[in-house]
Design an enzyme around this catalytic site. Structure first.
Site: not given
Ligand code: NAD
Ligand code: UGA
Length: 440
Positions: A31, A155-156, A206, A254, A262
């Protein structure tokens, strides 16, 4: 066992790096954020993601996982370079590719052996070719054997490690079949269905997937609003719809609309791509409009329930992250709701189990509390914004006794409306036929 470099140590890069290391590969995570890397070297996680810290610790101890800011070190011997840097929204809604460009240029500068470059960041259709071009131009006469593969990530946040390790599918796109197959081999231990296609199709899969999921949520939110007026209950409507195998249950809750790093940026970027290429993305525009209105609607509802004005009313917010089990507040519904409430003269206070540090950086003047009861004390209204587990079974008798006006807005349909009304609360859920019930 392969040598992998992962560029970017955010939600996707760090999870990707750690999971590949856990499968036995040697992984260098890189990074440009020095503080992030120093902390990771000390075992301090930059994000809250369940299970991540233990996995990092295990793989660092096994000498398979390394953290660095040095491209030469990270790419030395690497067979694969995964680009997992951010692609935030630019000024017109387009994906900002400056971080991807920087990463590609750096790869071109330092690499001295054949390499497969894997785009894991979510990038507009055509970016794979663009990355290949950047490298070719940067190298000039000093040619390099390299292949670009698109490998979008699905992924979430909050279940990132589970999603990475047990994916529904692995999507790969490349003009070089062999390169795509080499990346597929990295995922082979996961035994997931794997689709190999061309670069542009993989990139579109995606965007189309995220836009479709966002569409389902906006659809059910629109149905919820109609349910409110007609006296139907959207939770059972969704259940009844979901039993149809063609529809399914997922992403039909809901609520206050989709947020996060994202869906908002990706739906916007897809719409931008469409307009740029001469098509008119009507559905995507509607999906975004419905999402925006969902937050406004809840504030309007609260205003009506507390007597027509929010001026000098104290409103408590439960949950700040865009969804439970993450500290991510990017495009979190809570931020917009807080903004709207304050614009109308309300005093807002809030509590979240993990996202308070990030929120205090974004809204330094926001009053943060240490628990839900402090939020409820003398409040005129309480809004459940994020359905963290710890908000599901509160001591509602206590909450009723300490609120100034016992108005509950259940923005995620988590509480039992009948029980709440029985305790004396004025309760409003999302799409629970509230208007008709209130009139009865
Ligand atoms: P993030 O903002 O959490 O992390 C990005 C990281 O990249 C940061 O640590 C940043 O310092 C680093 N970085 C930026 N430029 C760099 C460079 N030139 N070299 C090295 N590092 C650099 O981002 P994220 O949420 O992990 O998302 C990354 C990409 O993955 C985005 O395109 C996103 O759309 C996509 N994605 C995200 C998720 C998610 O759940 N967050 C899921 C699927 C796909
Ligand atoms: C989403 C996708 O689910 C991932 O597949 C994708 O990889 C990721 O975006 C990405 O590209 O970054 P994430 O944003 O982490 O993952 O979280 P989700 O669980 O999808 O939730 C997104 C938002 O939708 C949250 O604000 C959530 O509260 C909301 N949501 C979700 C609903 O309002 N109703 C639902 O039924 C489901």
């Amino acid at each position: 066992m392969s040598a992998i470099c992962v560029i970017g140590t955010g939600y996707v890069g760090l999870v990707t790096g750690v999971c590949f290391a856990d499968m036995g590969n040697t992984v260098h995570c890189l990074d440009i954020n020095q503080e992030r890397i120093i902390n990771l070297q000390k075992g301090i996680m930059p994000i809250y993601e369940p299970g991540l810290e233990e996995l990092v610790e295990r793989n660092v101890a096994a000498n398979r996982l390394f953290f660095t800011t040095d491209y030469s070190e990270a790419l030395h011997n690497a067979e694969f370079a995964f680009i997992a840097v951010g692609t935030p929204s630019g000024v017109d809604g387009e994906a900002d590719l400056s971080y991807v460009r920087d990463a590609a240029e750096k790869i071109a500068e330092v690499i001295d052996h054949p390499i497969i470059i894997v785009n894991k960041s979510t990038v507009p259709v055509g970016t794979g070719d663009w990355v290949a071009d950047i490298i070719r131009k940067k190298r000039g006469k000093n040619t390099l054997e390299y292949y670009v593969v698109s490998n979008p990530e699905f992924l979430r946040e909050g279940s990132a490690i589970h999603d990475f390790m047990q994916p529904d599918r692995v999507v790969l796109g490349s003009v070089h079949q062999k390169a795509a197959e080499a990346v597929a081999a990295l995922y082979q231990p996961l035994r997931a269905p794997t689709l190999i296609t061309d670069l542009r199709t993989a990139e579109m899969i995606k965007y189309a997937s995220n836009a479709f999921l966002a569409t389902r949520i906006s659809f059910i939110n629109e149905i919820a609003n109609i349910c409110d007026e007609l006296g139907a209950d959207v939770r059972e409507v969704a259940q009844g719809m979901g039993l149809d195998k063609r529809i399914g249950h997922a992403f039909l809750d809901a609520g206050l609309g989709w947020g996060g790093s994202c869906f908002p940026k990706d739906v916007k970027a897809l719409a931008h791509m469409a307009v740029l290429h001469g098509t008119h993305p009507q559905l995507l525009q509607a999906v975004m409009d419905i999402n925006r209105n969902q937050r406004r609607r809840v504030v309007m509802k609260l205003r009506n329930l507390v007597g027509g004005s929010l001026v000098d009313k104290t409103i408590g917010i439960l949950g700040l992250s865009f969804k439970p089990n993450t500290d991510d507040i990017r495009e979190a519904p809570a931020l917009e709701i807080i903004h709207l409430l304050r614009n109308e003269g309300g005093h807002v206070r809030a509590y979240d189990p993990q996202a308070m540090e990030n929120t205090s950086k974004a809204i330094p003047e926001l009053q943060l509390c240490t628990n839900p009861y402090e939020v409820a004390q003398d409040a005129d209204g309480l809004i459940l914004v994020t359905e963290w587990n710890e908000f599901k079974q509160l001591d509602f008798k206590r909450i009723y006794s300490i609120m100034r006006t016992p108005v509950l807005i259940d923005g995620r349909n988590q509480w039992d409306s009948q029980a709440m009304r029985k305790l004396g609360f004025t309760y409003f859920g999302i799409g629970q036929g509230n208007h008709v019930q209130a009139a009865e």
